[in-house]
Design a protein around this motif. Structure first.
Motif, PDB file in Angstrom:
ATOM      1  N   TYR A   1      -7.995   8.318 -32.118  1.00  0.00           N
ATOM      2  CA  TYR A   1      -9.238   7.734 -32.626  1.00  0.00           C
ATOM      3  C   TYR A   1      -9.179   7.600 -34.148  1.00  0.00           C
ATOM      4  N   ALA A   2      -8.753   8.675 -34.812  1.00  0.00           N
ATOM      5  CA  ALA A   2      -8.646   8.660 -36.275  1.00  0.00           C
ATOM      6  C   ALA A   2      -7.648   7.603 -36.736  1.00  0.00           C
ATOM      7  N   ARG A   3      -6.545   7.480 -36.008  1.00  0.00           N
ATOM      8  CA  ARG A   3      -5.527   6.500 -36.377  1.00  0.00           C
ATOM      9  C   ARG A   3      -6.035   5.069 -36.137  1.00  0.00           C
ATOM     10  N   HIS A   4      -6.702   4.867 -35.004  1.00  0.00           N
ATOM     11  CA  HIS A   4      -7.177   3.533 -34.645  1.00  0.00           C
ATOM     12  C   HIS A   4      -8.174   3.003 -35.663  1.00  0.00           C
ATOM     13  N   PHE A   5      -9.065   3.863 -36.140  1.00  0.00           N
ATOM     14  CA  PHE A   5     -10.093   3.428 -37.090  1.00  0.00           C
ATOM     15  C   PHE A   5      -9.724   3.739 -38.541  1.00  0.00           C
ATOM     16  N   LYS A   6      -8.432   4.064 -38.754  1.00  0.00           N
ATOM     17  CA  LYS A   6      -7.891   4.244 -40.105  1.00  0.00           C
ATOM     18  C   LYS A   6      -8.659   5.301 -40.905  1.00  0.00           C
ATOM     19  N   LEU A   7      -8.836   6.458 -40.275  1.00  0.00           N
ATOM     20  CA  LEU A   7      -9.562   7.549 -40.922  1.00  0.00           C
ATOM     21  C   LEU A   7      -8.628   8.549 -41.602  1.00  0.00           C
ATOM     22  N   ASP A   8      -7.337   8.493 -41.303  1.00  0.00           N
ATOM     23  CA  ASP A   8      -6.405   9.517 -41.789  1.00  0.00           C
ATOM     24  C   ASP A   8      -6.444   9.667 -43.307  1.00  0.00           C
ATOM     25  N   ASP A   9      -6.538   8.553 -44.014  1.00  0.00           N
ATOM     26  CA  ASP A   9      -6.538   8.612 -45.478  1.00  0.00           C
ATOM     27  C   ASP A   9      -7.835   9.188 -46.041  1.00  0.00           C
ATOM     28  N   ARG A  10      -8.822   9.329 -45.182  1.00  0.00           N
ATOM     29  CA  ARG A  10     -10.115   9.871 -45.612  1.00  0.00           C
ATOM     30  C   ARG A  10     -10.205  11.381 -45.416  1.00  0.00           C
ATOM     31  N   ILE A  11      -9.209  11.966 -44.761  1.00  0.00           N
ATOM     32  CA  ILE A  11      -9.268  13.383 -44.384  1.00  0.00           C
ATOM     33  C   ILE A  11      -8.428  14.209 -45.351  1.00  0.00           C
ATOM     34  N   ARG A  12      -9.032  15.257 -45.910  1.00  0.00           N
ATOM     35  CA  ARG A  12      -8.299  16.190 -46.764  1.00  0.00           C
ATOM     36  C   ARG A  12      -8.301  17.550 -46.071  1.00  0.00           C
ATOM     37  N   LEU A  13      -7.119  17.931 -45.586  1.00  0.00           N
ATOM     38  CA  LEU A  13      -6.972  19.181 -44.850  1.00  0.00           C
ATOM     39  C   LEU A  13      -6.808  20.356 -45.798  1.00  0.00           C
ATOM     40  N   GLY A  14      -7.123  21.548 -45.299  1.00  0.00           N
ATOM     41  CA  GLY A  14      -6.982  22.766 -46.102  1.00  0.00           C
ATOM     42  C   GLY A  14      -7.957  22.832 -47.254  1.00  0.00           C
ATOM     43  N   CYS A  15      -9.081  22.140 -47.133  1.00  0.00           N
ATOM     44  CA  CYS A  15     -10.090  22.120 -48.198  1.00  0.00           C
ATOM     45  C   CYS A  15     -11.370  22.786 -47.705  1.00  0.00           C
ATOM     46  N   ARG A  16     -11.632  23.961 -48.222  1.00  0.00           N
ATOM     47  CA  ARG A  16     -12.802  24.724 -47.791  1.00  0.00           C
ATOM     48  C   ARG A  16     -13.932  24.564 -48.819  1.00  0.00           C
TER      49      ARG A  16
END
Length: 590
Positions: free
Chosen positions: A88-103
């Motif tokens: 889903y994230a890949r299909h709607f091009k959300l990956d670049d919007r996600i910052r992991l390891g950020c609390r």
């Protein structure tokens, strides 16, 4: 317009996608997802366990414009659902919007407007970074912070007066730390809590080869299989393979419902009355579907009050000491236990018990004496668990909000459980739990609703809601809702609830039939503006039509037509009484 979304579970992903699709010159949304963990998926990723699967069907759970294939099994395993979220994230091009390891560590109000979000990126620097946000979407989830009620003497399980001679190291932990059956093998296991996780663990313990399993309940549960299947009537076996969450119809239950009927929750009570008697006829008990112990008190027994427990694999083990039904009734009708346990592999029983009041120095559990069947039976047993698992759910804590900012809490959210009136810049998405249904599609509806509010497409609704489950003020969980009623309410607020005449005119009879006979599937609310999508009619005509057709003629008669007719009569009576009331009122005025 910067939007900070806290959490990359299903709720965070669907909010991000919704905002991106609403991008315009007037509302140039620029969303970013801050996720504390190293991957997306939230609870499904980090609090799952071996052999776990969704209890909600793909038809309900899938997002409205990203569906699973028709030939895919109705219920996904957790790894399958996590893959679905990645796709889903890949299909709607959300990956670049996600910052992991950020609390997120602090959110404070900016005197010039908006909010200042402070967060720490663990793999980069321990120093806090800041983002100015116009809007905040809290999508951190209901099931993150373990709730562990205090039980006096619990430490005696870990350090009993007499050390065990079997070499087994005692353990006490929350269900979020459970990952595999190997943790339960050859142990005396006690599970605290009879929600779906508690039942899953009881079954896993039985299959793992635990020497003893005790399942403790606070006040009972309502058991129902996630798939309606394996009934036998007059020798004929029913194998409809029907997901239970797709059987509630729309017509006269969520659409064209008289306000009096909605306010009094009459449709819930009518369905409860009918279902209890059908269950008695088919399984011999009204407490639940083939549930012979652990019944709820009569004033809480029904869909209006509790979350259905759709994990029923452990029920054959729980029922074994209690099930008593006249043999002649078994010839008329019977419910067949889940296939993997039919016939049961062993004579192993899971003992049901009340919550222990304490643990003695020896490690023995002490149980209260009550009127309940399980309480009377357990009094004659000595229970000394080697493993105690808290399947006691989770709590919510938004300690990142600055105390001086007067930020809302869950109890303050007074507009459709999404935001506090007058503070629309902060949306809480995914913080209601349906009695029957799933949180992800609710999150999608909430995302569309909140976005419609902040883009001024719709006004803030002022009508009173009638979708909350009925609980006492002292209840531990107050965020329960009826799935269909809640979805329908948001759809009506947005103007997305279809009018039957227009639906037939624009999309034809097939879509109209699906809407009337179907549950509150999200694609129904994308057949018309404000979030109309070209894929919705085809999804309804293919996937949802197949779901309804699968019931067969008799299934649709008993599960759709008859209930709809009953609800129609209730609504008609309310309409007639309202007319009489109006006429009488005018007569008195004269």
């Amino acid at each position: 317009m910067k939007v900070v979304i806290i959490g990359a579970g299903p709720s965070g992903l669907v909010v991000c996608k919704t905002l991106l699709q609403e991008f315009s010159e007037e509302y140039p949304f620029d969303p970013i997802i801050l996720e504390a963990e190293d991957d997306i998926g939230g609870t499904f990723q980090y609090r799952g366990y071996e052999n776990a699967s969704l209890v909600s069907s793909k038809q309900i759970t899938s997002f409205s414009d990203f569906r699973l294939p028709l030939d895919h099994p109705d219920h996904l395993t957790l790894p399958e659902y996590i893959k679905y979220l990645r796709d889903y994230a890949r299909h709607f091009k959300l990956d670049d919007r996600i910052r992991l390891g950020c609390r997120v560590t602090r959110i404070r109000r900016d005197p010039t407007g908006g909010h200042v979000v402070e967060f720490v990126e663990s793999k980069v620097s321990p120093q806090a970074q800041t983002i100015h946000a116009d809007f905040i979407a809290v999508c951190s989830g209901l099931h993150v912070i373990p709730s562990t009620p205090d039980i006096p003497g619990i430490e005696n399980v870990l350090h009993p007066k007499i050390s065990p001679a079997d070499g087994i190291t005692p353990q006490v932990y929350h269900s979020s730390a459970y990952k595999a059956r190997a943790q339960l093998a050859n142990r005396r296991v006690m599970i605290l809590g009879t929600g779906e996780t508690g039942h899953d663990l009881a079954y896993e313990a039985a299959k793992a080869g635990a020497t003893e399993v005790t399942l403790c309940t606070r006040g009972g549960f309502l058991s129902f299989p996630k798939v309606l299947n394996d009934f036998q009537l007059l020798g004929f076996k029913f194998e409809g393979n029907l997901p239970i969450d797709g059987l509630i119809t729309n017509l006269f239950e969520t659409t064209y419902v008289h306000p009096w009927v909605a306010k009094l929750h009459l449709r819930w009570f009518v369905s409860d009355f009918v279902i209890k008697r059908v269950l008695w006829f088919l399984t011999g008990t009204q407490a639940g579907c083939n549930q012979w112990v652990g019944e709820l008190d009569s004033e809480r027994l029904g869909r209006a009050y509790v979350f259905l427990n759709k994990s029923n694999k452990a029920m054959p083990y729980i029922n074994r000491s209690y099930r008593k039904r006249p043999k002649f009734m078994e010839y008329i009708s019977r419910y067949i236990d889940p296939p993997e346990d039919s016939p049961p592999v062993t004579n192993f029983s899971v003992e049901l018990a009340p919550f222990p009041t304490q643990f003695l120095p020896s490690g023995q559990a002490v149980f209260p004496v009550t009127h309940r069947k399980e309480s009377k039976r357990i009094q004659g047993m000595t229970i000394k668990p080697q493993t105690v698992i808290y399947a006691t759910g989770y709590t919510q804590n938004f300690d990142f909000f600055d105390s001086e900012g007067h930020y809302p809490t869950l109890n303050d959210i007074d507009v459709r459980n999404v935001f506090k009136q007058g503070d629309e810049s902060i949306g809480f998405i995914g913080f209601v739990r349906p009695g029957v249904g799933a949180i992800p599609p609710i999150s999608e509806m909430q995302a569309m609703f909140w976005t419609a509010i902040i883009t001024s497409k719709i006004p803030v609704p002022t009508s009173l809601p009638h979708y909350h489950l009925l609980v006492k003020e002292t209840a531990r969980i107050k965020y329960g809702v009826d799935h269909s009623s809640y979805m329908s309410t948001l759809a009506k607020d947005m103007g997305a609830a279809p009018d039957l005449w227009k639906l037939w005119q624009e999309h034809g009879a097939k879509v109209l039939i699906c809407y009337c006979f179907g549950a509150a599937f999200t694609p129904f609310y994308r057949l018309q503006p404000p979030y109309q999508t070209p894929s919705a009619p085809q999804i309804v005509k293919a996937e949802i039509w197949e779901t309804i057709a699968r019931r067969g003629i008799f299934g649709n008669l008993f599960m759709a037509i008859i209930p709809m007719a009953g609800y129609a009569i209730v609504n008609l009576l309310a309409l007639v009484l309202e007319g009489i009331w109006i006429v009488a009122g005018k007569a008195l005025e004269k």
